[in-house]
Design a protein around this motif. Sequence first.
Motif, mmCIF file in Angstrom:
data_model
loop_
_atom_site.group_PDB
_atom_site.id
_atom_site.type_symbol
_atom_site.label_atom_id
_atom_site.label_comp_id
_atom_site.label_asym_id
_atom_site.label_seq_id
_atom_site.Cartn_x
_atom_site.Cartn_y
_atom_site.Cartn_z
ATOM 1 N N VAL A 96 0.867 -1.178 0.000
ATOM 2 C CA VAL A 96 0.000 0.000 0.000
ATOM 3 C C VAL A 96 0.898 1.220 0.000
ATOM 4 C CG1 VAL A 96 -1.737 1.289 1.298
ATOM 5 C CG2 VAL A 96 -1.828 -1.198 1.261
ATOM 6 N N ARG A 98 2.060 4.785 1.015
ATOM 7 C CA ARG A 98 1.931 5.447 2.315
ATOM 8 C C ARG A 98 1.005 6.664 2.268
ATOM 9 N NH1 ARG A 98 4.269 4.767 6.954
ATOM 10 N NH2 ARG A 98 5.993 3.525 6.172
ATOM 11 N N THR A 100 -1.231 7.951 -0.550
ATOM 12 C CA THR A 100 -2.524 7.922 -1.236
ATOM 13 C C THR A 100 -3.333 6.671 -0.961
ATOM 14 O OG1 THR A 100 -1.555 6.966 -3.237
ATOM 15 C CG2 THR A 100 -1.706 9.382 -3.117
ATOM 16 N N GLY A 101 -2.716 5.627 -0.432
ATOM 17 C CA GLY A 101 -3.456 4.416 -0.109
ATOM 18 C C GLY A 101 -3.711 3.491 -1.286
ATOM 19 N N THR A 103 -3.208 0.391 -3.659
ATOM 20 C CA THR A 103 -2.635 -0.933 -3.453
ATOM 21 C C THR A 103 -1.869 -1.351 -4.691
ATOM 22 O OG1 THR A 103 -4.637 -2.038 -4.228
ATOM 23 C CG2 THR A 103 -4.452 -1.670 -1.862
ATOM 24 N N ARG A 122 -9.970 9.163 -3.133
ATOM 25 C CA ARG A 122 -9.929 10.031 -1.944
ATOM 26 C C ARG A 122 -10.474 11.364 -2.278
ATOM 27 N NH1 ARG A 122 -5.185 8.821 2.198
ATOM 28 N NH2 ARG A 122 -5.418 6.625 2.194
#
Length: 122
Positions: A96, A98, A100-101, A103, A122
């Motif tokens: 993942v 750090r 923006t998340g 995957t 987001r």
Amino acid sequence: MRIVQALVFAAAATLSLSAFADPSVAPSSATASAVMVSSSTHTAYRLTQDEAEHMRGSFRLTDGRTITVTNRMNKLFVDLDGKREELVPVAPKKFVTRDTGATVAFNQVPFADEVVVNQAAR
């Protein structure tokens, strides 16, 4: 993962403090309800320096974009859409970003030749 642990700790602390509360002050519906807190008990996955070094490379995505994976010691970084982010391992082949998340899943570690990126909205 630290956020999950912090939330579990906060929930446990709240529950333990509520055990000392005066039951005559609480509404009757609050005494009848139960709170279930579940947590993942897996340990954090860590890459070795050798694995990280063998993950470097450029990968072409199915949508035509190209990502570049680099490493520094046992940490991986990805250049995705013009932004460099650290890849945090959450499973042996899944990471993942750090900030923006997003995957990033590799078909194998090390020596991956296929990558799937799923960007979080987001």
